[in-house]
Each structure stands twice: as C-alpha cells, then as structure tokens.
Design an enzyme around this catalytic site. Structure first.
Site, mmCIF file in Angstrom:
data_model
loop_
_atom_site.group_PDB
_atom_site.id
_atom_site.type_symbol
_atom_site.label_atom_id
_atom_site.label_comp_id
_atom_site.label_asym_id
_atom_site.label_seq_id
_atom_site.Cartn_x
_atom_site.Cartn_y
_atom_site.Cartn_z
ATOM 1 C CD GLU A 191 153.305 18.834 113.735
ATOM 2 O OE1 GLU A 191 154.149 18.580 114.601
ATOM 3 O OE2 GLU A 191 152.341 18.085 113.489
ATOM 4 N N GLY A 192 153.445 23.303 116.710
ATOM 5 C CA GLY A 192 154.016 24.443 117.409
ATOM 6 C C GLY A 192 153.464 25.738 116.861
#
Length: 592
Positions: free
Chosen positions: A436-437
């Site tokens: 997620e990043g």
C-alpha cells in the site's frame, strides 16, 4: 514455539484510558457499545484466533496456496477456518446495518483485527481486503451496485480485492494500461494486474475485484483512471453467482513470506473481455480507490503491530524457558536474567505498546469524523486522520522490522532455524513496509500533502497537544523525568517542522531527501507521547487504588524505558534532517 494469546489488558487500557471509548460512544449515540461488550468481543475473537487461526499459521507457511486448473487452491484448513470466521459474524463487525453489518466503531474493529493478523496474517489479509472493498463501494458505488454486492461482501459470502498496479507501472499508477470499453450497460475490461492479494480462491462463491482501468477517451496520467467492479462470476437474474467472467489468475508469486496468502497475477479479458461496472464517475477512479487505500494503509500499519506482538510473545516465552547460564551453586538460570536480553525484550514491549496506542488512537479519529456534530469538528478530526495515517503505516511497519529481528536475536542460533517459527515472523513482516505504498511514499505523502500543503498547521496542532502532555508530566512528581525526555523530543519535532517549512521551496530535493527521517521522528514522538499519556493514567489509577497494580506499574516502567532508550532517536533523526539534501544529491548517477 509459543501459542498466541491476545494482550487484552493493554488493548482495553488503550481503549478505555486513551480513546475513552465509552464516552465517545455515548456522545455518538452508540449507547449499546461499552467496555463490557468490547471485552466480550475481544475474548471471543481471541478464542478463534488462538484456537483456529494461529495453528494454521505454520501450515500456511509450509503449504502455501497453489494454482490449479480452474482456481487457486488455498492452504489446507483455511476454507474451514474461513467458514467459522464468517459464520461467527466477524466479517460484518463494523459495516453499516443497512447492509447487514453490526455498526460497531472502527476502533473496535481495529482492536479485533489485531487478533487476526497476530494469529495468522496470511489468512487475515483476505477479510482485510474485503473490508476495503466494502468501504469503496459504500462510498462511491451506485445504489444498484451497492444492493448487488454489499450484502454478500458484508456477510463474508463473497470476498473483495484491490487491483491497482501492472507489470510496467509499479507504484506509478499513471502508467497503467488496462482498458475499459463501453458495451451497453457495462464495460469490457482487458489487461493484466500484478501483486493481487487473495486474487483467487475457493473459500467463497464469488470474488469481487475492484479494478483500475482507462476508458477510450481517458486523458493521460492519473486523471484518466476509472474504477470498475469486475466479479469472478457474473450475477444471474436473482443476484446469485452465475456464468464465469473472463478473469482468471494466471500465476502465483513465490514470496519471502506470507505463503498462505496467494499473491496473484490476474488477467482480464483474454477472450471476449471481462464484464465490469463503473464505480463512481469516469476518470475519477483513483479518488474512489483511495477510500480503499487509506483504509488499507491504517490496516497495514496494524499488521506491523500484530506481527510484532506475535514475535514478542514467542521471544518472551523462549527467554523464560531457555536455560543458558550457571550460578555459583551450580544451578542454571534462563536468559531473561541477562541485562541485554531484557533490553531487547523491553525494546520489543515498549515499541509494541506505543504502536498499539497509535494504531487505536488513529482508528478512533476515523470514528470521530463519522460521528462529528458539526462540519468544523469533522474537519478537525479528518485533519488528524490525514496526518496520522502515513505515520501509522510507515512507522509501525518499519518498527516491525526491528521488533521481529530482535525476536530472532533473542532466540540466538535457534532463531535462524525455521522450526522455531521466529524467522517466519521476520519474513512475514518484510512486505509490510512495501504494501500500500512504500515507506518513502508514505513519507512523501506526510511532508507534501499533510504538512507543506497546509503550511504545517495540522502538525502544529498535534505538537501543541503533545506540549500539553509535557506540562502535565512536569507537574506529576514520579513522571518528571519522562516529561523532560518527551520535551526534548517535542523540541526536535518542532525544529524538524521549522526546517521543512523554511527550506522546502528553495530546495526542490529537500522534501524527498528528509521525508523518511521526518516520518520516523514523528513516529517516535507520537509513540512516546501516547505512552506518556498512558503513564499519566496509570499513575492516577495507582494513586486512586484502582486497577491491577502490577500491570499499571509495568506501564510506568515501559513508558520510562521508551523515554530513555527510544525517544533519544529523535535527536539523531533531526541531525539527518538538518543535513538536508546536499550529500544525497551530490553523486552523478554514474558514480553510484
């Protein structure tokens, strides 16, 4: 290998003393939610986690998911565990009543989710992604899409996924190539997505994919991305899974950890085109997907806490049982008596308690936005959510690398041996700083969107609130030393903010150069602040003769240790921030 036991007392302490859950629920009109109910929920979740999910953790590691001719075949035992999980109502805990949910606060769901991820992170990723899909569809889907998909996702009859990146894109979503062509009342999707967690399995009747794709008239870049629901099975006239859609898993990734969680390469539209349905407005898909991503970012931060707790429990049990030392009388003693082992255990314990406090406090801010009495209050709490989310995701997952590594170290040579399970936690944790990043992406989000964009006002409010805690510590005799430690870290935070605001415009490379150190500094500062608040409450309860003295005294020692051993890291991080971008940008590419 240790059994998993949920740390109820610390969770309930944070919910009661820092989140003030009962007071919040009363103000929000959730009178049925109280400490007694939450304790019962945690106890029941702990039973399922320790008795059903935790024993499957090693099984999933050794016998990961495999790809059959028609479907992904999940780890043996996972399907039955998911059946028990779904039938017990855990999938609907925080969902809206309109779709069959129980409407419990997000922070309660977060506390419960810690149990699932500690017990079996590979398994827990499946319902975690479904929760994100529910959020995205509930916020952005049409009434027809909500009615068609939300009841079954909330009940757990179906699961959801998030399909963002592609082989050529990575984190650069502007580069995605998946196409969506209008075709009557739907779209035909074609393209390939990678790294799709739980992209396929046989545990439910349907898998609902949320897919980013481009319409034929889409502008270039991220402003040309739309979001679509693409189910594994198309729905028949009665809304039940019918014909197979043109979507399939074509391969599974071979990974460092979380082997029980299938990470799929998904192919859409190899034949006639995968049928998809537009979610939200055309070309606004990334904004819709960010609803899911922001939910996932706090959830992945929670995973960092969860796997750290599992590693700590195992290391603590080993340290108590491993005899390695002989006294003068010839008797042997366990390694927990060695000062350095105690240092490592306390580093784990103090970090975990700070992580838990930050995760739950941030989750409660999401609830405060949802139940705010006026737009001003909602905006204030949303600002705090925005500020804390990248810190929760970035700092908790980075700390998980250190904590799980210490778990291996405490085991000594046995930690490097797979049979003990210590290495498994270390391997499983490694993905979390990437999911997620990456930490770098979270840090850029923090310094750019959450600080520079509002000239540091959101951060100034947080720093002022930490300052109020310092003032309280300074007037509480037993906690004066902790107050001094937090005060020093606070000044480091204030100076980091000043340096960023003063120099970012003149030096375009500054924000990117200092951002990770900036995020880590504020992670330690926020963790120390919340442990200091915990210490204030523990001291007050001790003086009032309320609560378990042994637990409360341990809270004081843990906060003191964090102040002495971990808060000083903010000084080193500030020194790196002060150095700026000079040496980082000095080498030509060819000189590396």
């Amino acid at each position: 290998m240790s059994d998993y036991v949920h740390p109820y007392r610390d969770t309930e302490f944070v919910l009661g003393e820092l989140v003030e859950l009962e007071r919040f629920c009363a103000e929000a009109g959730l009178q049925d939610v109280n400490g007694e109910l939450v304790s019962a929920i945690l106890a029941e979740a702990g039973r399922l986690g320790s008795e059903v999910l935790a024993p499957l953790n090693a099984v999933g590691d050794a016998q990961g998911a495999s790809l059959g001719e028609q479907h992904v075949e999940e780890t043996p035992g996972f399907a039955d565990a998911y059946r028990q999980f779904r039938e017990s109502g855990w999938t609907s805990l925080t969902a809206a009543e309109a779709w069959g949910g129980q409407n419990l606060p997000n922070v309660v769901g977060t506390a419960v989710n810690e149990i699932w991820h500690s017990a079996n992170m590979a398994f827990a990723l499946c319902p975690m992604l479904t929760q994100g899909a529910i959020e995205a569809i509930a916020h952005h889907g049409s009434a027809e899409l909500q009615a068609a998909y939300l009841p079954q996702l909330v009940s757990g009859e179906w699961t959801g996924t998030m399909n963002l990146t592609e082989p050529d894109a990575g984190s650069d979503l502007a580069a995605i190539k998946t196409k969506a062509v209008p075709n009557g009342d739907h779209y035909l999707i074609s393209g390939q997505k990678i790294f799709i967690t739980w992209g396929d399995h046989r545990m439910t009747d349907n898998v609902v994919h949320l897919v980013l794709a481009r319409l034929p008239d889409a502008p270039a870049g991220v402003k040309g991305i739309s979001l679509f629901i693409v189910p594994k099975y198309l729905l028949d006239a009665q809304g039940r899974p019918g014909a197979r859609n043109d979507v399939r898993c074509v391969s599974l990734e071979h990974k460092l950890g979380i082997h029980g969680s299938p990470t799929c390469v998904m192919s859409f539209g190899d034949k006639e085109g995968a049928v998809g349905y537009l979610v939200g407005e055309p070309h606004k898909g990334l904004a819709c997907m960010f609803t899911m991503m922001n939910h996932a970012r706090q959830s992945v931060g929670l995973q960092g806490l969860s796997i750290s707790e599992r590693a700590y429990q195992q290391a603590l049990q080993y340290a108590r049982e491993r005899l390695q030392g002989t006294r003068k009388d010839g008797s042997r003693f366990p390694i927990i008596e060695y000062p350095d082992v105690r240092r490592m255990l306390l580093t784990m314990k103090a970090s975990i308690e700070a992580m838990r406090a930050l995760a739950l406090v941030a989750a409660a801010e999401v609830d405060r936005v949802a139940h705010a009495q006026d737009p001003t209050a909602a905006a204030r709490h949303q600002g705090r959510v925005d500020l804390l989310t990248p810190i929760v995701k970035g700092w908790l997952t980075e700390m998980a690398q250190e904590v799980t590594s210490l778990g291996v170290q405490i085991h000594g040579g046995m930690g490097f041996i797979e049979e003990t399970g210590a290495a498994r936690h270390y391997r499983d944790a490694r993905i979390l700083t990437i999911y997620e990043g990456t930490t770098g992406i979270q840090a850029l989000d923090l310094v750019g969107r959450k600080i520079l964009s509002n000239k540091g006002e959101l951060l100034a409010d947080l720093l002022d609130e930490i300052g109020e805690t310092v003032t309280r510590l300074e007037s509480t005799g037993p906690l004066v030393a902790l107050g001094l430690a937090l005060s020093d870290a606070l000044e480091n935070g204030r100076e980091a903010r000043r340096l960023l605001l003063a120099n970012a415009e003149a030096d375009p490379a500054l924000a990117g150069s200092i951002s990770v150190n900036f995020l880590m500094l504020f992670g330690y500062l926020c963790g120390g602040w919340l442990l200091a608040r915990s210490a204030l409450r523990a001291q007050a309860l001790l003086e009032a003769g309320s609560g378990d003295p042994q637990f409360l005294e341990a809270k004081l020692v843990t906060a003191r240790f964090f102040g002495e051993q971990l808060l000083p890291r903010t000084q080193a991080l500030l020194a790196a921030i002060r150095a700026g971008s000079g040496s980082i940008m000095a080498l030509a590419d060819e000189q590396f």
